[in-house]
Design a protein around this motif. Structure first.
Motif, PDB file in Angstrom:
ATOM      1  N   ASP A 254      11.066  -4.145  -6.219  1.00 28.05           N
ATOM      2  CA  ASP A 254       9.964  -3.840  -7.138  1.00 28.05           C
ATOM      3  C   ASP A 254       9.043  -5.038  -7.336  1.00 28.05           C
ATOM      4  O   ASP A 254       7.815  -4.886  -7.441  1.00 28.05           O
ATOM      5  N   ASN A 255       9.633  -6.232  -7.378  1.00 30.76           N
ATOM      6  CA  ASN A 255       8.833  -7.435  -7.594  1.00 30.76           C
ATOM      7  C   ASN A 255       7.907  -7.748  -6.418  1.00 30.76           C
ATOM      8  O   ASN A 255       6.932  -8.489  -6.576  1.00 30.76           O
ATOM      9  N   SER A 256       8.210  -7.196  -5.257  1.00 33.28           N
ATOM     10  CA  SER A 256       7.392  -7.463  -4.067  1.00 33.28           C
ATOM     11  C   SER A 256       6.346  -6.381  -3.832  1.00 33.28           C
ATOM     12  O   SER A 256       5.548  -6.488  -2.896  1.00 33.28           O
ATOM     13  N   LEU A 257       6.327  -5.355  -4.682  1.00 28.76           N
ATOM     14  CA  LEU A 257       5.469  -4.198  -4.419  1.00 28.76           C
ATOM     15  C   LEU A 257       3.977  -4.529  -4.480  1.00 28.76           C
ATOM     16  O   LEU A 257       3.206  -4.071  -3.637  1.00 28.76           O
ATOM     17  N   ASP A 258       3.560  -5.295  -5.467  1.00 31.92           N
ATOM     18  CA  ASP A 258       2.127  -5.585  -5.602  1.00 31.92           C
ATOM     19  C   ASP A 258       1.580  -6.264  -4.354  1.00 31.92           C
ATOM     20  O   ASP A 258       0.521  -5.900  -3.836  1.00 31.92           O
ATOM     21  N   GLN A 259       2.330  -7.235  -3.846  1.00 34.45           N
ATOM     22  CA  GLN A 259       1.887  -7.939  -2.642  1.00 34.45           C
ATOM     23  C   GLN A 259       1.891  -6.999  -1.437  1.00 34.45           C
ATOM     24  O   GLN A 259       0.956  -7.002  -0.625  1.00 34.45           O
ATOM     25  N   ALA A 260       2.937  -6.179  -1.323  1.00 37.25           N
ATOM     26  CA  ALA A 260       3.033  -5.237  -0.194  1.00 37.25           C
ATOM     27  C   ALA A 260       1.884  -4.236  -0.227  1.00 37.25           C
ATOM     28  O   ALA A 260       1.280  -3.924   0.812  1.00 37.25           O
ATOM     29  N   MET A 261       1.561  -3.730  -1.408  1.00 39.34           N
ATOM     30  CA  MET A 261       0.470  -2.759  -1.516  1.00 39.34           C
ATOM     31  C   MET A 261      -0.866  -3.393  -1.158  1.00 39.34           C
ATOM     32  O   MET A 261      -1.709  -2.778  -0.493  1.00 39.34           O
ATOM     33  N   ALA A 262      -1.064  -4.634  -1.588  1.00 30.83           N
ATOM     34  CA  ALA A 262      -2.319  -5.326  -1.291  1.00 30.83           C
ATOM     35  C   ALA A 262      -2.494  -5.544   0.206  1.00 30.83           C
ATOM     36  O   ALA A 262      -3.609  -5.447   0.741  1.00 30.83           O
ATOM     37  N   GLN A 263      -1.399  -5.830   0.894  1.00 33.34           N
ATOM     38  CA  GLN A 263      -1.482  -6.109   2.320  1.00 33.34           C
ATOM     39  C   GLN A 263      -1.610  -4.843   3.158  1.00 33.34           C
ATOM     40  O   GLN A 263      -2.287  -4.837   4.189  1.00 33.34           O
ATOM     41  N   SER A 264      -0.954  -3.768   2.724  1.00 28.56           N
ATOM     42  CA  SER A 264      -0.870  -2.569   3.569  1.00 28.56           C
ATOM     43  C   SER A 264      -1.834  -1.455   3.169  1.00 28.56           C
ATOM     44  O   SER A 264      -2.203  -0.615   3.993  1.00 28.56           O
ATOM     45  N   GLY A 265      -2.203  -1.426   1.891  1.00 29.15           N
ATOM     46  CA  GLY A 265      -3.034  -0.328   1.413  1.00 29.15           C
ATOM     47  C   GLY A 265      -2.244   0.904   1.009  1.00 29.15           C
ATOM     48  O   GLY A 265      -2.819   1.891   0.540  1.00 29.15           O
ATOM     49  N   HIS A 266      -0.908   0.855   1.173  1.00 19.83           N
ATOM     50  CA  HIS A 266      -0.075   1.987   0.768  1.00 19.83           C
ATOM     51  C   HIS A 266       0.078   2.009  -0.760  1.00 19.83           C
ATOM     52  O   HIS A 266      -0.058   0.984  -1.430  1.00 19.83           O
ATOM     53  N   THR A 267       0.409   3.175  -1.287  1.00 17.34           N
ATOM     54  CA  THR A 267       0.554   3.342  -2.731  1.00 17.34           C
ATOM     55  C   THR A 267       1.950   2.956  -3.194  1.00 17.34           C
ATOM     56  O   THR A 267       2.888   2.840  -2.390  1.00 17.34           O
ATOM     57  N   ARG A 268       2.072   2.791  -4.512  1.00 12.18           N
ATOM     58  CA  ARG A 268       3.387   2.513  -5.092  1.00 12.18           C
ATOM     59  C   ARG A 268       4.350   3.672  -4.812  1.00 12.18           C
ATOM     60  O   ARG A 268       5.539   3.459  -4.531  1.00 12.18           O
ATOM     61  N   GLU A 269       3.825   4.913  -4.855  1.00 17.07           N
ATOM     62  CA  GLU A 269       4.660   6.082  -4.592  1.00 17.07           C
ATOM     63  C   GLU A 269       5.215   6.047  -3.164  1.00 17.07           C
ATOM     64  O   GLU A 269       6.369   6.418  -2.921  1.00 17.07           O
TER      65      GLU A 269
END
Length: 362
Positions: A254-269
């Motif tokens: 969960d702590n890595s989600l913001d960075q992952a979303m910013a890099q990939s464009g995928h949603t939290r869902e």
């Protein structure tokens, strides 16, 4: 111990990444094996083609290649082209698959330990997905920059890797029938073959357990289970899943989600569904008697040589050599029990020796 390298061409499969339609799938394969003492040409280097490998690792890990150039100075405990030991008539076989962006020598700590206990280990460079593959004529194939992500793409891509392994199993059968160097003729125990791998290679080991009757037991080191769905009843063969503690920690994810979303464009869902599917697949694989274990303070690359490359790489609280010792003890106990039929209580004994790794059988 001895080691030798083969260049195999699968004339039944075209090279789907090559611009030349007449090219076929080419694989570099290294064997490590028990040897007669004081034979062989020289101590084999850890990495034969360090410039190519470190260039590939630079692309994969964002490490400048020059920071890893010292790997070219490392010697192993294996001697090139030594004579196979006469201690046993036939030796059981273990196939090793590296992780995506890895290379066939990336788990030398484990390969040498298993070889020293009477196994022939066969490491495969999965060309285009390995950091680099260097052929005998000097051609270098660096890692393909195509970014595979998500279950659909990585499930589909698994076919390439399982076909690689099945092809190598076929070639081992041929080698056992007639080895031109007369080293392995009649000396490979084709009835006792296991497989282990890291990351995508670990997933490949699990898939081969399902797909190929020649694989009798499989060890998956921190690999998300890409490929065909694992039956809800499990693989019905001996299976061991080793986990990095950080890899299965939901809060870490969960702590890595913001960075992952910013890099990939995928949603939290998207990522939440990915996590849930990962857990479901892992739980299915353990049904019917699968083993699982998690070593404290470990992350994904703890299950490779990588954390020995620099003192900056291990996690807080992690001692790489202690982690490797546990991995080796458990790997050896698992394969001894299910391939050699020996040390049948060894897994139980290790769960008591190392209570903090949660080595349990479901």
């Amino acid at each position: 111990m001895g080691t030798t390298v083969y260049h195999f061409i699968d004339h039944e499969r075209p090279d789907e990444y090559s611009e030349d339609p007449t090219d076929h799938r080419e694989l570099m394969v290294q064997l490590w094996y028990p040897s007669e003492p004081e034979t062989g040409e020289e101590a084999a280097p850890y990495i034969r083609n360090v410039a190519a490998i470190t260039q590939g690792l630079e692309q994969a890990l964002s490490f400048p290649a020059w920071t890893l150039s010292h790997l070219g100075l490392v010697e192993t405990h294996a001697y090139s082209n030594a004579r196979l030991s006469s201690m046993e008539q036939k030796y059981p076989i273990l196939i090793f698959s590296h992780g995506m962006t890895g290379f066939r020598n990336q788990n030398t700590f484990q390969i040498e330990e298993l070889t020293s206990h009477g196994y022939i280990v066969v490491g495969i460079d999965h060309a285009y997905d390995a950091a680099a593959t260097v052929y005998p004529d000097g051609r270098e194939v660096l890692i393909n920059k195509q970014q595979l992500s998500g279950f659909e793409a990585l499930d589909e891509h698994m076919t390439l890797w399982t076909q690689d392994v099945s092809f190598i199993l076929d070639r081992l059968e041929q080698l056992n029938g007639q080895d031109e160097q007369d080293r392995f003729t009649g000396r490979l125990d084709l009835e006792r073959i296991g497989m282990f791998g890291h990351s995508y290679g670990g997933a490949t080991a699990a898939q081969m357990l399902l797909k190929d009757s020649r694989i009798k037991a499989a060890l998956n080191m921190d690999g998300t289970l890409y490929g065909d769905p694992m039956p809800s009843s499990g693989p019905n063969k001996p299976y061991l899943q080793m986990n990095g503690e950080k890899s299965i920690d939901k809060s870490n994810f969960d702590n890595s989600l913001d960075q992952a979303m910013a890099q990939s464009g995928h949603t939290r869902e998207y990522y939440q569904e990915f996590w849930e599917e990962t857990v479901r697949r892992r739980m299915n694989a353990l049904q019917g008697g699968g083993y699982t274990m998690t070593i404290p303070h470990t992350s994904h690359m703890s299950y490779t040589d990588f954390h020995l490359f620099s003192p900056l790489l291990p996690n807080p609280g992690e001692n790489p050599r202690s982690v490797h010792r546990i991995i080796n003890e458990v790997s050896l106990a698992f394969f001894d029990q299910y391939l050699k039929g020996t040390r049948n209580n060894a897994m139980d004994e290790l769960s008591k020796k190392y209570p903090d790794i949660d080595l349990v059988q479901d």
